[in-house]
Design an enzyme around this catalytic site. Sequence first.
Site, PDB file in Angstrom:
ATOM      1  N   LYS A  65      -7.638 -24.660 -54.455  1.00  0.00           N
ATOM      2  CA  LYS A  65      -7.606 -26.059 -54.907  1.00  0.00           C
ATOM      3  C   LYS A  65      -8.135 -27.047 -53.856  1.00  0.00           C
ATOM      4  CE  LYS A  65      -3.785 -25.547 -58.226  1.00  0.00           C
ATOM      5  NZ  LYS A  65      -2.471 -26.052 -58.668  1.00  0.00           N
ATOM      6  N   ASP A 101      -2.621 -31.481 -62.568  1.00  0.00           N
ATOM      7  CA  ASP A 101      -1.187 -31.252 -62.316  1.00  0.00           C
ATOM      8  C   ASP A 101      -0.433 -32.584 -62.399  1.00  0.00           C
ATOM      9  OD1 ASP A 101      -1.423 -28.507 -61.952  1.00  0.00           O
ATOM     10  OD2 ASP A 101      -1.679 -28.667 -59.776  1.00  0.00           O
ATOM     11  N   ALA A 211       8.943 -27.432 -61.546  1.00  0.00           N
ATOM     12  CA  ALA A 211       7.558 -26.938 -61.609  1.00  0.00           C
ATOM     13  C   ALA A 211       7.518 -25.414 -61.661  1.00  0.00           C
ATOM     14  CB  ALA A 211       6.748 -27.449 -60.414  1.00  0.00           C
TER      15      ALA A 211
HETATM   16  P1  NAP Z   1       2.590 -25.247 -51.694  1.00  0.00           P
HETATM   17  O1  NAP Z   1       1.471 -26.227 -51.579  1.00  0.00           O
HETATM   18  O2  NAP Z   1       2.538 -23.981 -50.921  1.00  0.00           O
HETATM   19  O3  NAP Z   1       3.957 -26.030 -51.293  1.00  0.00           O
HETATM   20  C1  NAP Z   1       5.172 -25.324 -51.226  1.00  0.00           C
HETATM   21  C2  NAP Z   1       6.328 -26.323 -51.120  1.00  0.00           C
HETATM   22  O4  NAP Z   1       7.553 -25.584 -51.207  1.00  0.00           O
HETATM   23  C3  NAP Z   1       6.368 -27.076 -49.794  1.00  0.00           C
HETATM   24  O5  NAP Z   1       6.909 -28.354 -50.007  1.00  0.00           O
HETATM   25  C4  NAP Z   1       7.340 -26.197 -48.966  1.00  0.00           C
HETATM   26  O6  NAP Z   1       7.994 -26.900 -47.927  1.00  0.00           O
HETATM   27  C5  NAP Z   1       8.340 -25.828 -50.037  1.00  0.00           C
HETATM   28  N1  NAP Z   1       9.095 -24.623 -49.709  1.00  0.00           N
HETATM   29  C6  NAP Z   1       8.634 -23.342 -49.680  1.00  0.00           C
HETATM   30  N2  NAP Z   1       9.641 -22.483 -49.362  1.00  0.00           N
HETATM   31  C7  NAP Z   1      10.750 -23.255 -49.178  1.00  0.00           C
HETATM   32  C8  NAP Z   1      12.102 -22.962 -48.831  1.00  0.00           C
HETATM   33  N3  NAP Z   1      12.510 -21.702 -48.621  1.00  0.00           N
HETATM   34  N4  NAP Z   1      12.975 -24.000 -48.753  1.00  0.00           N
HETATM   35  C9  NAP Z   1      12.581 -25.269 -48.983  1.00  0.00           C
HETATM   36  N5  NAP Z   1      11.315 -25.611 -49.306  1.00  0.00           N
HETATM   37  C10 NAP Z   1      10.405 -24.614 -49.409  1.00  0.00           C
HETATM   38  O7  NAP Z   1       2.820 -24.802 -53.196  1.00  0.00           O
HETATM   39  P2  NAP Z   1       2.494 -25.654 -54.537  1.00  0.00           P
HETATM   40  O8  NAP Z   1       1.127 -25.325 -54.987  1.00  0.00           O
HETATM   41  O9  NAP Z   1       2.866 -27.076 -54.281  1.00  0.00           O
HETATM   42  O10 NAP Z   1       3.505 -24.979 -55.583  1.00  0.00           O
HETATM   43  C11 NAP Z   1       4.907 -25.209 -55.504  1.00  0.00           C
HETATM   44  C12 NAP Z   1       5.558 -24.620 -56.761  1.00  0.00           C
HETATM   45  O11 NAP Z   1       5.097 -25.352 -57.903  1.00  0.00           O
HETATM   46  C13 NAP Z   1       5.194 -23.143 -57.021  1.00  0.00           C
HETATM   47  O12 NAP Z   1       6.337 -22.488 -57.536  1.00  0.00           O
HETATM   48  C14 NAP Z   1       4.110 -23.230 -58.091  1.00  0.00           C
HETATM   49  O13 NAP Z   1       4.065 -22.081 -58.914  1.00  0.00           O
HETATM   50  C15 NAP Z   1       4.605 -24.441 -58.871  1.00  0.00           C
HETATM   51  N6  NAP Z   1       3.528 -25.111 -59.625  1.00  0.00           N
HETATM   52  C16 NAP Z   1       3.705 -25.213 -60.963  1.00  0.00           C
HETATM   53  C17 NAP Z   1       2.748 -25.863 -61.714  1.00  0.00           C
HETATM   54  C18 NAP Z   1       2.977 -25.956 -63.200  1.00  0.00           C
HETATM   55  O14 NAP Z   1       2.019 -26.308 -63.897  1.00  0.00           O
HETATM   56  N7  NAP Z   1       4.174 -25.691 -63.707  1.00  0.00           N
HETATM   57  C19 NAP Z   1       1.607 -26.408 -61.124  1.00  0.00           C
HETATM   58  C20 NAP Z   1       1.462 -26.310 -59.729  1.00  0.00           C
HETATM   59  C21 NAP Z   1       2.441 -25.640 -58.996  1.00  0.00           C
HETATM   60  P3  NAP Z   1       7.318 -27.000 -46.460  1.00  0.00           P
HETATM   61  O15 NAP Z   1       6.323 -28.118 -46.518  1.00  0.00           O
HETATM   62  O16 NAP Z   1       8.483 -27.283 -45.570  1.00  0.00           O
HETATM   63  O17 NAP Z   1       6.680 -25.658 -46.184  1.00  0.00           O
END
Ligand code: NAP
Length: 268
Positions: A65, A101, A211
Amino acid sequence: MDVYGIVGNPVGHSVSPPMQSAGFADREIDATYVTFEPAEAEIERAIDGAAALGIAGLNVTIPFKQDVFELVDPDPLAARIGAVNTVAFPDDGPPQGYNTDAAGVTRSFDHHDVAIDGREAVVVGAGGAGRAAAFALADAGADVHIANRTVERAESLASEVDGATAGGLDSLADAVPSADLLVNATSVGMEEDTTPVPAELLHEKLAVLDAVYTPRETRLLREADAAGATTIQGLWMLLFQGVEAFEIWTDADAPIEAMHDALREALN
Ligand code: NAP
């Protein structure tokens, strides 16, 4: 026939092909939707190749992305978010980039008759989904608080989003009791029985969008439901980011019910 697809690595698990194909079939659009899995080093050649081959549109998923954001002409919202999950290839000019998104978040609340304008919203997470949620909710008129494990990342995002405040996960204790909307934009909840928000903070005036979409019913949503809150599964965000992409590509209203049914079946 128009060719659409999704670019990711890995991409075999994607549920976008059945969802978008159902949309094209319902609207009788002569199109196909396929998966593309280039090596990470090949993404620039992949986007150039898609343009040269006359591909009509692409979705973009992990890990591309941010890379694709650098390779296309992003619209103003995608430019602020810094990531692109949808590309349209016009007949002339550069590929256009969008971040649907953001609409995935706001349209999920709209679909469940949850107002955003003038409400207090808490976004947990400051990664890609957190950035999209924070900009989308602020643009729709909410006062946004961003809580993230890495507090510097929340603060950096809040400095870019109109009127937003930021804190670590401990700031949830102050922010959630008075909030109207809560979005979990972390990956916490994908592991069985984990949640980013303590259950005792949840309340009946809250609308909670998770999400995370596998599992469909996360611990956060179960505990929110038990507290009397409105709950919205990640399936809806996934649906509406796809609906928004479909509408950008085709200029037609997306058949929401057909796409929803296909998505639900694919996730089962
Ligand atoms: P990302 O850019 O890797 O961000 C991950 C986020 O999760 C960061 O804020 C990270 O915090 C936090 N995190 C990870 N492990 C953690 C833990 N053990 N405790 C607390 N915080 C934690 O990922 P993303 O693309 O934003 O995706 C995040 C989620 O949204 C995923 O599950 C993804 O599948 C979902 N999603 C869903 C949709 C939908 O259409 N439904 C669309 C996009 C994403 P730090 O900054 O501290 O590392």
